[in-house]
Design a protein around this motif. Sequence first.
Motif, PDB file in Angstrom:
ATOM      1  N   LEU A  36     -23.363 -32.566 -17.445  1.00 22.70           N
ATOM      2  CA  LEU A  36     -23.963 -33.809 -16.887  1.00 22.70           C
ATOM      3  C   LEU A  36     -23.628 -34.660 -17.741  1.00 22.70           C
ATOM      4  CD1 LEU A  36     -27.581 -32.394 -15.671  1.00 22.70           C
ATOM      5  CD2 LEU A  36     -25.249 -32.757 -14.198  1.00 22.70           C
ATOM      6  N   GLY A  37     -22.918 -35.843 -17.117  1.00 20.11           N
ATOM      7  CA  GLY A  37     -22.847 -37.379 -17.891  1.00 20.11           C
ATOM      8  C   GLY A  37     -23.817 -38.359 -17.191  1.00 20.11           C
ATOM      9  N   LEU A  38     -23.944 -39.342 -18.155  1.00 16.61           N
ATOM     10  CA  LEU A  38     -24.640 -40.516 -17.502  1.00 16.61           C
ATOM     11  C   LEU A  38     -23.937 -41.743 -17.713  1.00 16.61           C
ATOM     12  CD1 LEU A  38     -28.297 -39.550 -19.459  1.00 16.61           C
ATOM     13  CD2 LEU A  38     -27.872 -39.208 -16.950  1.00 16.61           C
ATOM     14  N   LYS A  39     -23.964 -42.460 -16.591  1.00 18.37           N
ATOM     15  CA  LYS A  39     -23.674 -43.683 -16.536  1.00 18.37           C
ATOM     16  C   LYS A  39     -24.510 -44.830 -17.059  1.00 18.37           C
ATOM     17  CE  LYS A  39     -20.602 -47.232 -15.674  1.00 18.37           C
ATOM     18  NZ  LYS A  39     -19.806 -47.914 -16.825  1.00 18.37           N
ATOM     19  N   ILE A  40     -24.650 -45.659 -17.863  1.00 22.29           N
ATOM     20  CA  ILE A  40     -25.863 -46.300 -18.107  1.00 22.29           C
ATOM     21  C   ILE A  40     -25.573 -47.684 -17.382  1.00 22.29           C
ATOM     22  CG2 ILE A  40     -27.320 -47.897 -19.788  1.00 22.29           C
ATOM     23  CD1 ILE A  40     -27.691 -44.631 -19.926  1.00 22.29           C
ATOM     24  N   LEU A  41     -26.432 -47.955 -16.374  1.00 23.61           N
ATOM     25  CA  LEU A  41     -26.008 -49.207 -15.747  1.00 23.61           C
ATOM     26  C   LEU A  41     -26.727 -50.653 -16.075  1.00 23.61           C
ATOM     27  CD1 LEU A  41     -26.647 -47.611 -12.200  1.00 23.61           C
ATOM     28  CD2 LEU A  41     -24.660 -48.032 -13.260  1.00 23.61           C
ATOM     29  N   SER A  42     -28.030 -50.284 -16.786  1.00 24.98           N
ATOM     30  CA  SER A  42     -28.437 -51.634 -17.375  1.00 24.98           C
ATOM     31  C   SER A  42     -29.575 -51.085 -18.701  1.00 24.98           C
ATOM     32  CB  SER A  42     -29.210 -52.603 -16.340  1.00 24.98           C
ATOM     33  OG  SER A  42     -30.537 -51.601 -15.867  1.00 24.98           O
ATOM     34  N   LYS A  43     -29.595 -52.156 -19.501  1.00 20.06           N
ATOM     35  CA  LYS A  43     -30.617 -51.613 -20.857  1.00 20.06           C
ATOM     36  C   LYS A  43     -31.195 -52.708 -21.134  1.00 20.06           C
ATOM     37  CE  LYS A  43     -30.029 -49.659 -25.183  1.00 20.06           C
ATOM     38  NZ  LYS A  43     -29.276 -48.770 -26.156  1.00 20.06           N
TER      39      LYS A  43
ATOM     40  N   ARG B 215     -26.969 -43.815 -13.832  1.00 19.44           N
ATOM     41  CA  ARG B 215     -26.322 -43.098 -12.617  1.00 19.44           C
ATOM     42  C   ARG B 215     -26.069 -41.642 -13.350  1.00 19.44           C
ATOM     43  NH1 ARG B 215     -21.865 -45.412 -10.481  1.00 19.44           N
ATOM     44  NH2 ARG B 215     -23.272 -46.889  -9.762  1.00 19.44           N
ATOM     45  N   LEU B 216     -26.310 -40.632 -12.470  1.00 17.75           N
ATOM     46  CA  LEU B 216     -25.913 -39.127 -13.077  1.00 17.75           C
ATOM     47  C   LEU B 216     -24.473 -39.091 -12.638  1.00 17.75           C
ATOM     48  CD1 LEU B 216     -27.021 -36.542 -14.374  1.00 17.75           C
ATOM     49  CD2 LEU B 216     -27.412 -35.612 -11.981  1.00 17.75           C
TER      50      LEU B 216
ATOM     51  N   THR C 231     -37.649 -35.366 -14.273  1.00 15.14           N
ATOM     52  CA  THR C 231     -36.861 -34.325 -13.850  1.00 15.14           C
ATOM     53  C   THR C 231     -36.558 -34.643 -12.312  1.00 15.14           C
ATOM     54  OG1 THR C 231     -38.055 -32.808 -15.096  1.00 15.14           O
ATOM     55  CG2 THR C 231     -36.943 -31.757 -13.097  1.00 15.14           C
ATOM     56  N   ASN C 232     -35.146 -34.181 -11.811  1.00 14.62           N
ATOM     57  CA  ASN C 232     -34.728 -34.631 -10.627  1.00 14.62           C
ATOM     58  C   ASN C 232     -33.972 -33.769 -10.205  1.00 14.62           C
ATOM     59  OD1 ASN C 232     -34.428 -36.173  -8.275  1.00 14.62           O
ATOM     60  ND2 ASN C 232     -33.849 -38.146  -9.115  1.00 14.62           N
ATOM     61  N   THR C 233     -33.425 -33.831  -9.020  1.00 14.71           N
ATOM     62  CA  THR C 233     -32.464 -32.722  -8.386  1.00 14.71           C
ATOM     63  C   THR C 233     -31.540 -33.602  -7.434  1.00 14.71           C
ATOM     64  OG1 THR C 233     -34.329 -31.430  -8.116  1.00 14.71           O
ATOM     65  CG2 THR C 233     -32.565 -30.869  -6.855  1.00 14.71           C
ATOM     66  N   PHE C 234     -30.331 -32.748  -7.632  1.00 15.23           N
ATOM     67  CA  PHE C 234     -29.067 -33.301  -6.815  1.00 15.23           C
ATOM     68  C   PHE C 234     -28.486 -31.996  -5.970  1.00 15.23           C
ATOM     69  CE2 PHE C 234     -26.885 -32.197 -10.681  1.00 15.23           C
ATOM     70  CZ  PHE C 234     -25.859 -31.704 -10.076  1.00 15.23           C
ATOM     71  N   THR C 235     -27.761 -32.325  -5.056  1.00 20.27           N
ATOM     72  CA  THR C 235     -27.320 -31.185  -4.378  1.00 20.27           C
ATOM     73  C   THR C 235     -25.835 -31.281  -4.354  1.00 20.27           C
ATOM     74  OG1 THR C 235     -27.146 -32.367  -2.066  1.00 20.27           O
ATOM     75  CG2 THR C 235     -29.158 -31.043  -2.767  1.00 20.27           C
ATOM     76  N   MET C 236     -25.141 -29.984  -4.041  1.00 20.21           N
ATOM     77  CA  MET C 236     -23.783 -30.007  -4.121  1.00 20.21           C
ATOM     78  C   MET C 236     -23.357 -29.093  -3.223  1.00 20.21           C
ATOM     79  SD  MET C 236     -20.942 -29.198  -7.248  1.00 20.21           S
ATOM     80  CE  MET C 236     -20.770 -30.716  -7.892  1.00 20.21           C
ATOM     81  N   THR C 237     -22.207 -29.502  -2.202  1.00 24.52           N
ATOM     82  CA  THR C 237     -21.922 -28.712  -1.328  1.00 24.52           C
ATOM     83  C   THR C 237     -20.438 -28.270  -1.377  1.00 24.52           C
ATOM     84  OG1 THR C 237     -23.059 -29.832   0.377  1.00 24.52           O
ATOM     85  CG2 THR C 237     -21.319 -28.335   1.291  1.00 24.52           C
ATOM     86  N   GLY C 238     -20.109 -27.186  -1.618  1.00 30.22           N
ATOM     87  CA  GLY C 238     -18.938 -26.580  -1.836  1.00 30.22           C
ATOM     88  C   GLY C 238     -18.694 -26.558  -3.328  1.00 30.22           C
TER      89      GLY C 238
ATOM     90  N   SER D  60     -24.139 -35.098  -4.305  1.00 30.44           N
ATOM     91  CA  SER D  60     -25.167 -35.953  -3.618  1.00 30.44           C
ATOM     92  C   SER D  60     -26.189 -36.414  -4.799  1.00 30.44           C
ATOM     93  CB  SER D  60     -25.617 -35.573  -2.397  1.00 30.44           C
ATOM     94  OG  SER D  60     -26.492 -36.706  -1.789  1.00 30.44           O
ATOM     95  N   VAL D  61     -25.606 -37.784  -5.228  1.00 34.45           N
ATOM     96  CA  VAL D  61     -26.706 -38.128  -6.462  1.00 34.45           C
ATOM     97  C   VAL D  61     -27.432 -39.472  -6.160  1.00 34.45           C
ATOM     98  CG1 VAL D  61     -25.680 -36.714  -8.131  1.00 34.45           C
ATOM     99  CG2 VAL D  61     -24.853 -39.296  -7.778  1.00 34.45           C
ATOM    100  N   ASN D  62     -28.412 -39.766  -6.780  1.00 36.39           N
ATOM    101  CA  ASN D  62     -29.139 -41.011  -6.402  1.00 36.39           C
ATOM    102  C   ASN D  62     -28.097 -42.193  -6.985  1.00 36.39           C
ATOM    103  OD1 ASN D  62     -31.219 -39.978  -5.241  1.00 36.39           O
ATOM    104  ND2 ASN D  62     -32.405 -39.936  -7.148  1.00 36.39           N
ATOM    105  N   GLU D  63     -27.983 -43.282  -6.476  1.00 43.55           N
ATOM    106  CA  GLU D  63     -27.153 -44.427  -7.058  1.00 43.55           C
ATOM    107  C   GLU D  63     -27.786 -45.055  -8.366  1.00 43.55           C
ATOM    108  OE1 GLU D  63     -24.434 -45.977  -6.283  1.00 43.55           O
ATOM    109  OE2 GLU D  63     -24.054 -44.148  -5.106  1.00 43.55           O
ATOM    110  N   ARG D  64     -29.116 -45.298  -8.307  1.00 46.79           N
ATOM    111  CA  ARG D  64     -29.768 -45.980  -9.476  1.00 46.79           C
ATOM    112  C   ARG D  64     -31.250 -44.854 -10.033  1.00 46.79           C
ATOM    113  NH1 ARG D  64     -28.742 -50.663 -11.557  1.00 46.79           N
ATOM    114  NH2 ARG D  64     -27.295 -52.097 -10.566  1.00 46.79           N
ATOM    115  N   GLU D  65     -31.170 -44.550 -11.032  1.00 44.77           N
ATOM    116  CA  GLU D  65     -32.311 -43.939 -11.451  1.00 44.77           C
ATOM    117  C   GLU D  65     -32.792 -44.793 -12.852  1.00 44.77           C
ATOM    118  OE1 GLU D  65     -32.783 -39.516 -11.170  1.00 44.77           O
ATOM    119  OE2 GLU D  65     -30.499 -39.729 -11.257  1.00 44.77           O
ATOM    120  N   SER D  66     -33.994 -44.739 -13.144  1.00 48.46           N
ATOM    121  CA  SER D  66     -34.493 -45.426 -14.418  1.00 48.46           C
ATOM    122  C   SER D  66     -35.500 -44.779 -15.114  1.00 48.46           C
ATOM    123  CB  SER D  66     -35.252 -46.916 -13.957  1.00 48.46           C
ATOM    124  OG  SER D  66     -36.391 -46.573 -13.002  1.00 48.46           O
ATOM    125  N   VAL D  67     -35.581 -44.849 -16.599  1.00 48.82           N
ATOM    126  CA  VAL D  67     -36.528 -44.191 -17.347  1.00 48.82           C
ATOM    127  C   VAL D  67     -36.881 -45.273 -18.522  1.00 48.82           C
ATOM    128  CG1 VAL D  67     -35.922 -41.951 -16.912  1.00 48.82           C
ATOM    129  CG2 VAL D  67     -34.889 -43.247 -18.815  1.00 48.82           C
TER     130      VAL D  67
END
Length: 177
Positions: free
Chosen positions: A86-93, A106-107, A136-143, A148-155
């Motif tokens: 899992l990598g993270l793309k920091i969108l804003s700080k 974004r995950l 804690t969060n969850t994403f799904t992967m088909t195949g 399928s991940v959230n576009e934006r998450e914040s902490v």
Amino acid sequence: MNARSLRHCELGRFGGDTMKSIALGASIFALAASLSACGGSGSTATKTVTRTVTATATVTETAEATDTTDAETTSEYVPTKADFTLGLKILSKECFGSAGCNLEFRLKPSYTGEEFDPGQTVEVTYQIVGSEDPYTNTFTMTGDTNASVNERESVQTGTAGKISAKVTDVELVNFSD
């Protein structure tokens, strides 16, 4: 006259060696007569030998390779936690000194495991490490390609403002149930 009578009559007239020769001849004559009576000829004898042979053989069979399709090969594999990075793309700080930072991210999941059935869906649960409160969060992967991940998450974080993500669970799901 049979062989016994012949031997008895001649005994008085000939010596011992002559008698042995006559007796031997009479025995051969009697043997030949017996063979003739049994349907054989006096000059040919047949010997029958029966032999039992036991043989042990070792048989080694080589199984033929069977051609399997990708669906047959991959359908049995179920991904594990170790199959994901899992990598993270920091969108804003936004940081507020000693009050810490607000981060939007974004995950960016990557699947590194074996191929699995394109029709299978897995739920991957992850935790953000470094946030002020547990996240804690969850994403799904088909195949093994479509996440399928959230576009934006914040902490909210401490003053360092650094976060990372780790997989905590992977579960095979069937949404048709």
